[in-house]
Structure formats: structure tokens, C-alpha cells
Design an enzyme around this catalytic site. Structure first.
Site, PDB file in Angstrom:
ATOM      1  N   GLU A  97     -10.780   1.180  22.379  1.00 11.34           N
ATOM      2  CA  GLU A  97     -11.935   0.805  23.219  1.00 11.34           C
ATOM      3  C   GLU A  97     -11.698   1.372  24.610  1.00 11.34           C
ATOM      4  O   GLU A  97     -10.729   0.987  25.276  1.00 11.34           O
ATOM      5  CB  GLU A  97     -12.101  -0.718  23.324  1.00 11.34           C
ATOM      6  CG  GLU A  97     -12.622  -1.360  22.065  1.00 11.34           C
ATOM      7  CD  GLU A  97     -12.991  -2.840  22.251  1.00 11.34           C
ATOM      8  OE1 GLU A  97     -13.481  -3.220  23.333  1.00 11.34           O
ATOM      9  OE2 GLU A  97     -12.761  -3.597  21.293  1.00 11.34           O
TER      10      GLU A  97
ATOM     11  N   GLU B 208      -7.978  -7.840  20.281  1.00  9.23           N
ATOM     12  CA  GLU B 208      -7.717  -8.498  21.575  1.00  9.23           C
ATOM     13  C   GLU B 208      -7.242  -9.934  21.404  1.00  9.23           C
ATOM     14  O   GLU B 208      -7.782 -10.859  22.022  1.00  9.23           O
ATOM     15  CB  GLU B 208      -8.972  -8.433  22.457  1.00  9.23           C
ATOM     16  CG  GLU B 208      -9.356  -7.021  22.811  1.00  9.23           C
ATOM     17  CD  GLU B 208     -10.477  -6.901  23.846  1.00  9.23           C
ATOM     18  OE1 GLU B 208     -11.148  -7.908  24.135  1.00  9.23           O
ATOM     19  OE2 GLU B 208     -10.686  -5.793  24.354  1.00  9.23           O
TER      20      GLU B 208
HETATM   21  O1  AHR Z   1     -16.873  -3.596  23.516  1.00 11.02           O
HETATM   22  C1  AHR Z   1     -17.269  -4.847  23.965  1.00 11.02           C
HETATM   23  C2  AHR Z   1     -16.173  -5.887  23.866  1.00 11.02           C
HETATM   24  O2  AHR Z   1     -15.149  -5.575  24.755  1.00 11.02           O
HETATM   25  C3  AHR Z   1     -15.479  -5.970  22.525  1.00 11.02           C
HETATM   26  O3  AHR Z   1     -16.133  -6.790  21.639  1.00 11.02           O
HETATM   27  C4  AHR Z   1     -14.152  -6.539  22.889  1.00 11.02           C
HETATM   28  O4  AHR Z   1     -13.142  -6.123  22.009  1.00 11.02           O
HETATM   29  C5  AHR Z   1     -13.928  -6.109  24.316  1.00 11.02           C
HETATM   30  O5  AHR Z   1     -13.581  -7.179  25.126  1.00 11.02           O
END
Ligand code: AHR
Length: 551
Positions: A334, A211
Site C-alpha cells: 500500500e 495492518e
Molecule cells: O487503502 C485504504 C486503507 O489504508 C486500507 O484499508 C488500510 O490497509 C490502510 O490503512
């Protein structure tokens, strides 16, 4: 996405104005191969030669971050009666192994952008305890890369390692690959060997940062700056190991002001050196995202479908610009529901070891939507090679531990069903379903949409060799049963091997250690196996059927 200050958040929202209308053109029914059907019932035509993709099981992976109680007390708890001689929680390992989780992303997440991988290798008593700045926690480094690799081997999963592109240099990212994958006779490979790991780990899949577009990210970068660093690091890594599969950081969400622009600019810089690009998305039943409407909430996997299409379009655009013969794949590394434990104490570790962070409690409606996400990932398996539910244990996770055991949250079941039953190829179904309307008014720009949502969402896989099919069915109708008629051509079910559903009267019901089966699978009476099978899907349900087929 986490921890924005009120002012940075205001700036964000101001920039967002107008993007929603642009994104909301064209109905998603067509895009997912659905048509408006007759009132009440739904129909899916299943033809063996109509294949979407060979199904890479990595699309059903998971994520494990050094965050809260994910690693410490989640997978690793030396001294616990539930731990083995390496300190790994046997109960959690058993769940992960039995479920067959194919790949696990580690060690972050936001954590990775401040992580020095060297702190987590070598003799444990010499590893430093550090203040971890993504979550304001104390990191003891007692679990690091080599423990993770051992754990992966034990549970039968593949590692997907993340690199620090925040505070970390390209040089140290490259060194990480050399430490992990180079055989012997160099500085970093010999260091690994001196740590007791004679054989290289041969980690194939790597994330080039996390990110990096986010203002919350340690070392946030501009797209072109990041793209150039990724290209430079990737080129060096490929000298060390020609087998690597490298994933560039895509936009960290559809609500980012530079969504798609970031992806284009990054890829314009590093397309030739990477293999995939990451997508992230978290969803919630909130006033801004759904107006607290469960009907809108259960349509959110179609927003995920849309994000996949949009990012794929950017990849193809840059492929065209570069006149490249290489087609990038997507890593949705994610995804999950996350909206309750998302601010204040839930995201601030207060300088504790293994603090209770992001411990989202999942209910029935969350589980139904997770079923929808599984359907979306499978039907996009032609483009999405890797998917990671975020996360695996304790932190926004389907599994939760305490000192006496592990609990399966509601969201575990749809995920575990896909892991268990989905095999072979994802079929390209022709679906007709009755629909219901959703409206844009009052919603956050990227979810503001006037559209029609099919009541029934269905995907099917077929393993021709094994003679088995799997059908995963979401009924979004909150009030009534829906019939789904499956019509099989060229192949026909001969026997129903399993048929289970997740449903219940209370969409807000959740499991606890005291009541672990408030939301749990129930057997569903299946139709007789044959070329036409009509399933009666309970209101607000997610259902799996495993079928033996003619081969
Ligand atoms: O999964 C929790 C957080 O969400 C992670 O650390 C990040 O990559 C995202 O913003």
C-alpha cells in the site's frame, strides 16, 4: 491508517516524541547513490554492467479493496451499459489490461480483517448481505473471490489475496488456501468445484492479514501474538501448497509507536515460515508532514527509500539472529498520496452500498510525487518484489468512474509510463545533482529531517535482449528547467522511441470528467540519441524517455 479517535490519536502522538531524531541520522543522498553536483545541471552515469536488480514487474502492482466504490461501480457494475455479461466494467478492464498491471491485491485492506470469504462464494442469490464494520458499509457479496479471479484472468493480472487475521481463525485462512489452490477430493476444494471452478486458482502470493498493529484494525494484535498466529497458519498452508509466497504484516506506517519493533518481534516469531513482509505508507502535503511546502512534499519519495532501508535492515537483523540462509523480500503493498479524503464522511460508509469513500482528487504535484515513488520502487527492486499503488479505481486511485466512463487522474500517467516502458534490469546509476535543503522544524517526527534533496531524481532500466532502455526523470525544481546529462558506457542509445513529460504552470491543477486533460502528458523535444544525451527537464516535471540501444 484511518479512523482514530481523538484520544487514541493523542496517545499515539505522545508516544512518538523523540523517535524522529533517532530516525533522522545520515543523509539520504549517499544511500540512494547520489552525490552533490555542480550548480544547475545534473549528470547520471549509466553503465550496463552496473545492475541493481532484475526487475520484477510485480513491483508496479495495484490494490483493490471492498471499500467505497472500488469494487462496486469501479470494476463491477452489472446492469451498466459499460458492463460485460459478467458485470465487469469493460472500460476499466481495458485501462488495466492495456496498462499491464502485473498483480492486484484483494480484498483489503481494513476490510479483510472482518471478511468471511465464504460469504462471497457460491450462488449469488444465496450470498448474505452483511454490515461491513471497517468502513461501516453494506456489503452485498455479489463480487467475491471467484469473480475476482475471473476478472484477473480477463485483465491479465495476477491475484494477491489477503487473509482475515482479525476476526478470522488460522483454520479459516488455511481453508481459504485449500478452497483456492487444492485440486479436488477434499472438503474445501470440492466446494470450489461445486461453485463451478473445476481447476484450482493456484494463487501464489498471499498476505497474512492486514495492518494488524493498527488500533483501527478489527482484531488488532500484539506483535508476538500475531507472529505466532502467522507462523502457525503459514506452516499449515505450506502443507496444502508448497508453492506459496507468504507475506507477513509489517508496521502499517513509519509513524506507528512500535515501528520497526513490531517488525522485529513479528519476524522473530515467524521468519522461517514467511517469504516477505509488508510495508505501507501514505503521504500528503499537510502542515504536519511538509508545512505545506511543495519542495518538501516532492522529496517524500526519499522518505519511502528510507522506510525500505529500515525495514530491510530489520529483516537482515532477524535473518542473522536465526542464522537463516533465507533473505526476505519486501512487499510495499500500500503506497500513495492520501490526505484530503481522510476523515469524517470520506471514511464513513453510513451503511450504504458502494458509498463515496476516500475519493481523493489528484493534482499535478501529486502526480510528480507518484513519479518519485515509482523511481524509488524501481531503484529498490533488488529488495522490493511487490508494490501496490493503493488503490486502483475510485478509492485513492488513479482511475475514477462515473456512469458514462472512466477518467484518468493526474497520477495515472507516471504509473502507466513505468508499466509501459520499464523493462529488463534496473541499472545502478551514479548521479550527481545540485540539491536544495529541507528542514525538520515543526514537522511530524517521522518526516522531521534536515537534509539535502537532489533536484533531479532519475532511474533507468535496460532490456538487453530487446535493445531498449527507459529513463524516468523527476525535476523537483519548482521554478526552473534543469539539464540532465546522461552518459552511457558499454551501451549507447541509437534512437529515441518516445519522450513525454508531465508538467504545467499550476501545481494544483487536476482532471475532471468535463476537463479530462488539464494534467496530461505532452511531447518533450528529446536530445539526439547517443553516448551523451542532455535532457532539458521542464520546471516541476516528470519525464519518460524510451530509447532503442545497441545490443
Ligand atoms: O487503502 C485504504 C486503507 O489504508 C486500507 O484499508 C488500510 O490497509 C490502510 O490503512
Amino acid at each position: 491508517m484511518v479512523t482514530m479517535t481523538p484520544s487514541s490519536r493523542r496517545r499515539f502522538l505522545a508516544k512518538l516524541g523523540g523517535t524522529g531524531a533517532m530516525l533522522a541520522s545520515g543523509s539520504w543522498l549517499d544511500a540512494i547513490g547520489y552525490a552533490q553536483g555542480v550548480r544547475g545541471s545534473a549528470r547520471a552515469l549509466i553503465q550496463q554492467p552496473r545492475v541493481r536488480a532484475d526487475f520484477d514487474r510485480r513491483v508496479l502492482g495495484a490494490f483493490l479493496e471492498h471499500l467505497g466504490r472500488a469494487v462496486y461501480t469501479g470494476v463491477y457494475q452489472p446492469g451498466s451499459p459499460l458492463a460485460d455479461s459478467s458485470g465487469f466494467r469493460s472500460d476499466v478492464a481495458r485501462e488495466v489490461k492495456e496498462a499491464g498491471v502485473p498483480i492486484v491485491r484483494y480484498p483489503g485492506g481494513n476490510f479483510v480483517s472482518g471478511y468471511n470469504w465464504l460469504d462471497g462464494v457460491g450462488p449469488k442469490q444465496q450470498r448474505p448481505t452483511v454490515l461491513e464494520r471497517a468502513w461501516n458499509s453494506i456489503e452485498t457479496n455479489q463480487f467475491g473471490t471467484n469473480e475476482f479471479i475471473d476478472w484477473c484472468r480477463m485483465v491479465g493480472t495476477e491475484p494477491l489475496l489477503g487473509m482475515n487475521f482479525g476476526t478470522g481463525s488460522a483454520e479459516m485462512a488455511v481453508a481459504y488456501v485449500e478452497y483456492s489452490n487444492y485440486d479436488r477430493g477434499t472438503k474445501w476444494s470440492d466446494l470450489r468445484r461445486s461453485h463451478g471452478f473445476e481447476k484450482p486458482h493456484n494463487v501464489r502470493y498471499w498476505c497474512l492479514g492486514n495492518e494488524m498493529d493498527g488500533p483501527w484494525q478489527i482484531g488488532q494484535m500484539q506483535a508476538r501474538e500475531y507472529g505466532r498466529k502467522a507462523r502457525d497458519a503459514a506452516r499449515q498452508m505450506r502443507v496444502i501448497d508448497g508453492n506459496l509466497q507468504l507475506i507477513a504484516c509489517g508496521s502499517s506506517g513509519t509513524n506507528m509507536p512500535q515501528y520497526l519493533i513490531w517488525d522485529r518481534e513479528v519476524l522473530e516469531e515467524c521468519y522461517d515460515q514467511v517469504d516477505g513482509i509488508s510495508l505501507h505508507a501514505y503521504y500528503g502535503n499537510t502542515p504536519a508532514l511538509t508545512r505545506n511546502s511543495t519542495a518538501r512534499y516532492l522529496a517524500m519519495n526519499l522518505d519511502m527509500d528510507r522506510q525500505i532501508r529500515e525495514i530491510a535492515a530489520v529483516c537482515d537483523y532477524v535473518q542473522g539472529l536465526r542464522r537463516s540462509s533465507k533473505r526476505l523480500w519486501l512487499s510495499f503493498d500500500e503506497w500513495n498520496v492520501w490526505y484530503r479524503a481522510r476523515s469524517g464522511d470520506a471514511v464513513d460508509g453510513r451503511r450504504q452500498v458502494a458509498p463515496k469513500l476516500l475519493e481523493e482528487v489528484y493534482n499535478l504535484e501529486d502526480a510528480l510525487l507518484v513519479g518519485g515513488f515509482v523511481n524509488t520502487l524501481l531503484r529498490n527492486a533488488d529488495r522490493v518484489r511487490i508494490g501496490c499503488i493503493a488503490q486502483l479505481v475510485n478509492v485513492i486511485a488513479p482511475l475514477v468512474t462515473n456512469d458514462t466512463g472512466v477518467l484518468r487522474q493526474s497520477t495515472w500517467f507516471p504509473y502507466a509510463w513505468a508499466l509501459r516502458y520499464a523493462r529488463g534490469r534496473v541499472l545502478d546509476l551514479r548521479v550527481e545533482s545540485d540539491t536544495y535543503p529541507i528542514t525538520a522544524a515543526g514537522l511530524q517526527a517521522d518526516f522531521a529531517r534536515n537534509d539535502q534533496v537532489p533536484f533531479v531524481d532519475v532511474v533507468a532500466t535496460l532490456d538487453v535482449q530487446a535493445g531498449q532502455a527507459c529513463v524516468l526523470m523527476l525535476n523537483r525544481d519548482l521554478d526552473g528547467e534543469r539539464e540532465l546529462a546522461l552518459e552511457w558506457r558499454d551501451v549507447a542509445p541509437t534512437r529515441v522511441l518516445a519522450c513525454e513529460t508531465l508538467t504545467g504552470p499550476d501545481l494544483k491543477a487536476f482532471n475532471t470528467f468535463e476537463e479530462p486533460r488539464r494534467v496530461a502528458p505532452q511531447r518533450l523535444e528529446p536530445p539526439a540519441a547517443g553516448a551523451r544525451m542532455t535532457f532539458k527537464l521542464p520546471a516541476r516535471s516528470y519525464t519518460v524517455a524510451q530509447l532503442a540501444t545497441t545490443t
